[in-house]
Scaffold this active site. Structure first.
Site, PDB file in Angstrom:
ATOM      1  N   LYS A   1      11.874  -4.184  -1.233  1.00  0.00           N
ATOM      2  CA  LYS A   1      12.580  -5.345  -1.799  1.00  0.00           C
ATOM      3  C   LYS A   1      12.605  -6.581  -0.897  1.00  0.00           C
ATOM      4  O   LYS A   1      13.467  -7.436  -1.017  1.00  0.00           O
ATOM      5  CB  LYS A   1      14.023  -4.984  -2.220  1.00  0.00           C
ATOM      6  CG  LYS A   1      14.182  -3.739  -3.043  1.00  0.00           C
ATOM      7  CD  LYS A   1      13.075  -3.523  -4.038  1.00  0.00           C
ATOM      8  CE  LYS A   1      13.090  -4.515  -5.189  1.00  0.00           C
ATOM      9  NZ  LYS A   1      11.855  -4.326  -6.015  1.00  0.00           N
TER      10      LYS A   1
ATOM     11  N   HIS B   1       5.568   1.040   2.760  1.00  0.00           N
ATOM     12  CA  HIS B   1       6.952   0.806   3.195  1.00  0.00           C
ATOM     13  C   HIS B   1       7.318   1.741   4.344  1.00  0.00           C
ATOM     14  O   HIS B   1       8.493   1.852   4.704  1.00  0.00           O
ATOM     15  CB  HIS B   1       7.935   1.099   2.050  1.00  0.00           C
ATOM     16  CG  HIS B   1       7.847   0.167   0.884  1.00  0.00           C
ATOM     17  ND1 HIS B   1       7.871  -1.193   1.027  1.00  0.00           N
ATOM     18  CD2 HIS B   1       7.751   0.402  -0.447  1.00  0.00           C
ATOM     19  CE1 HIS B   1       7.796  -1.758  -0.182  1.00  0.00           C
ATOM     20  NE2 HIS B   1       7.725  -0.809  -1.092  1.00  0.00           N
TER      21      HIS B   1
ATOM     22  N   SER C   1      19.049  -6.619  -4.073  1.00  0.00           N
ATOM     23  CA  SER C   1      17.795  -6.418  -4.801  1.00  0.00           C
ATOM     24  C   SER C   1      17.501  -4.919  -4.976  1.00  0.00           C
ATOM     25  O   SER C   1      17.084  -4.465  -6.045  1.00  0.00           O
ATOM     26  CB  SER C   1      16.654  -7.107  -4.046  1.00  0.00           C
ATOM     27  OG  SER C   1      15.441  -6.993  -4.746  1.00  0.00           O
TER      28      SER C   1
HETATM   29  P1  A3P Z   1      15.148 -10.045  -6.257  1.00  0.00           P
HETATM   30  O1  A3P Z   1      15.503  -8.688  -6.780  1.00  0.00           O
HETATM   31  O2  A3P Z   1      16.163 -10.564  -5.290  1.00  0.00           O
HETATM   32  O3  A3P Z   1      14.854 -11.031  -7.343  1.00  0.00           O
HETATM   33  P2  A3P Z   1       9.312  -6.221  -3.362  1.00  0.00           P
HETATM   34  O4  A3P Z   1       8.077  -6.802  -3.945  1.00  0.00           O
HETATM   35  O5  A3P Z   1       9.237  -6.009  -1.899  1.00  0.00           O
HETATM   36  O6  A3P Z   1       9.767  -5.022  -4.121  1.00  0.00           O
HETATM   37  O7  A3P Z   1      10.461  -7.331  -3.494  1.00  0.00           O
HETATM   38  C1  A3P Z   1      10.964  -7.693  -4.748  1.00  0.00           C
HETATM   39  C2  A3P Z   1      11.831  -8.923  -4.593  1.00  0.00           C
HETATM   40  O8  A3P Z   1      10.981 -10.066  -4.351  1.00  0.00           O
HETATM   41  C3  A3P Z   1      12.621  -9.249  -5.855  1.00  0.00           C
HETATM   42  O9  A3P Z   1      13.803  -9.898  -5.397  1.00  0.00           O
HETATM   43  C4  A3P Z   1      11.660 -10.198  -6.548  1.00  0.00           C
HETATM   44  O10 A3P Z   1      12.241 -11.008  -7.540  1.00  0.00           O
HETATM   45  C5  A3P Z   1      11.197 -11.024  -5.355  1.00  0.00           C
HETATM   46  N1  A3P Z   1       9.964 -11.778  -5.630  1.00  0.00           N
HETATM   47  C6  A3P Z   1       8.818 -11.329  -6.172  1.00  0.00           C
HETATM   48  N2  A3P Z   1       7.937 -12.332  -6.321  1.00  0.00           N
HETATM   49  C7  A3P Z   1       8.549 -13.442  -5.854  1.00  0.00           C
HETATM   50  C8  A3P Z   1       8.150 -14.811  -5.732  1.00  0.00           C
HETATM   51  N3  A3P Z   1       6.954 -15.226  -6.150  1.00  0.00           N
HETATM   52  N4  A3P Z   1       9.029 -15.689  -5.198  1.00  0.00           N
HETATM   53  C9  A3P Z   1      10.254 -15.280  -4.782  1.00  0.00           C
HETATM   54  N5  A3P Z   1      10.686 -14.007  -4.872  1.00  0.00           N
HETATM   55  C10 A3P Z   1       9.833 -13.097  -5.388  1.00  0.00           C
END
Ligand code: A3P
Length: 286
Positions: A38, A99, A129
């Site tokens: 996340k 991860h 998140s």
């Molecule tokens: P949130 O749940 O706070 O919205 P991962 O890819 O490591 O699983 O992380 C997911 C998090 O990154 C989520 O956060 C997601 O919305 C955010 N995320 C994914 N793409 C993004 C982007 N282009 N810009 C900003 N945040 C992004």
């Protein structure tokens, strides 16, 4: 739903055949995107793929990043191939997602001397998140209430273990391994500046026009509607976006909508203790 690997709580689907991770053949040309869950994995992976393809979506990576994890079994046998199988067939340079905490990476990973891009995000926003992700992700255990979840997060009793240990140990590892250590909040603040850093680390040269295109294609608004990266192609038995979408908010500071004053004080006091020995600093808003 839980399995423990060398003391780390892990998700069952990722651990049923642990030997395959230990035997995974790394290549020196690999670039690994490593994160605590996340923290912006999907975002930075998309940036990396677009840099590799000169900012062109037409040449976009055919195997989505979710299927480039050297995990043992498919998360959905019969629906998805295993990440290991996909990666074995890929030509170099491969961009590999993981991860894993430092202690769980196989010996041949360190010997291969591949490049690593590590992305870290502040603990409070990660907790929020991750809580929402555990609600919608059917192969993670139910998080309970946010109050209950926060206790588990602080004690590291969540998949991949402690955030505190993950971010600090990878920060230390920078001293003896090629690691580009990035922050979610920095990318949010100035995506072009951070994309340029990634481009230089990958040894690519792109013109301003291509850089601008990548900024646009990797904005939250664009990515949330891109089915190749928004996880909506996965079956709802795995992820139920009607509970909480994978592309949820994509901002810094959403924790303020979740933490009570009391929870915040307790979290801060615990954070001080756990992070006292590190030079690593986070911003919890921008
Ligand atoms: P949130 O749940 O706070 O919205 P991962 O890819 O490591 O699983 O992380 C997911 C998090 O990154 C989520 O956060 C997601 O919305 C955010 N995320 C994914 N793409 C993004 C982007 N282009 N810009 C900003 N945040 C992004």
């Amino acid at each position: 739903d839980w399995a423990t690997v060398h003391g780390y709580p892990m998700v069952y689907a990722f651990t049923t055949n642990w030997e395959r991770v230990e035997q995974f053949q790394c290549r020196p040309e690999d670039v690994w995107i490593i994160t605590y869950p996340k923290s912006g994995t999907t975002w930075v992976s998309e940036i990396m793929d677009l840099i590799k393809n000169d900012g062109s979506v037409e040449k976009q990576e055919q195997i989505p990043i979710v299927q480039r994890v050297p995990m043992m079994e498919s998360a959905a046998p019969g629906t998805l191939p295993s990440g290991t199988e996909n990666l074995e067939k890929m030509p170099s340079p491969r961009f590999v997602k993981s991860h894993l905490p430092i202690a769980l990476l196989p010996k041949n990973f360190w010997e291969s001397d591949c490049k690593i891009i590590y992305v870290a995000r502040n603990a409070k926003d990660v907790a929020v998140s991750y809580y929402n992700f555990d609600r919608m992700n059917k192969f993670h255990p139910e998080p309970g209430t946010f109050a209950e979840y926060l206790e588990k997060f602080m004690s590291g009793n969540v998949a991949y273990g402690s955030w505190y240990e993950h971010v600090t140990s990878w920060w230390e590892k920078k001293k003896d391994h090629p690691i580009l250590y990035l922050f979610y909040e920095d990318i949010k603040e100035d995506p072009k500046r951070e994309i340029r850093k990634i481009m230089e680390f990958l040894g690519k040269k792109l013109d301003e026009e291509a850089l601008d295109r990548i900024v646009q294609l990797t904005s939250f608004e664009t990515m949330k509607d891109n089915s190749l990266v928004n996880y909506r192609l996965l079956p709802t038995t795995l992820m139920d976006h009607s509970i909480s979408p994978f592309m949820r908010k994509g901002i810094a500071g959403d924790w303020k909508n979740y933490f009570t004053v009391a929870q915040n004080e307790k979290f801060d006091a615990d954070y001080e203790k756990k992070m006292s020995g590190t030079t690593l600093k986070f911003r919890t808003e921008i």
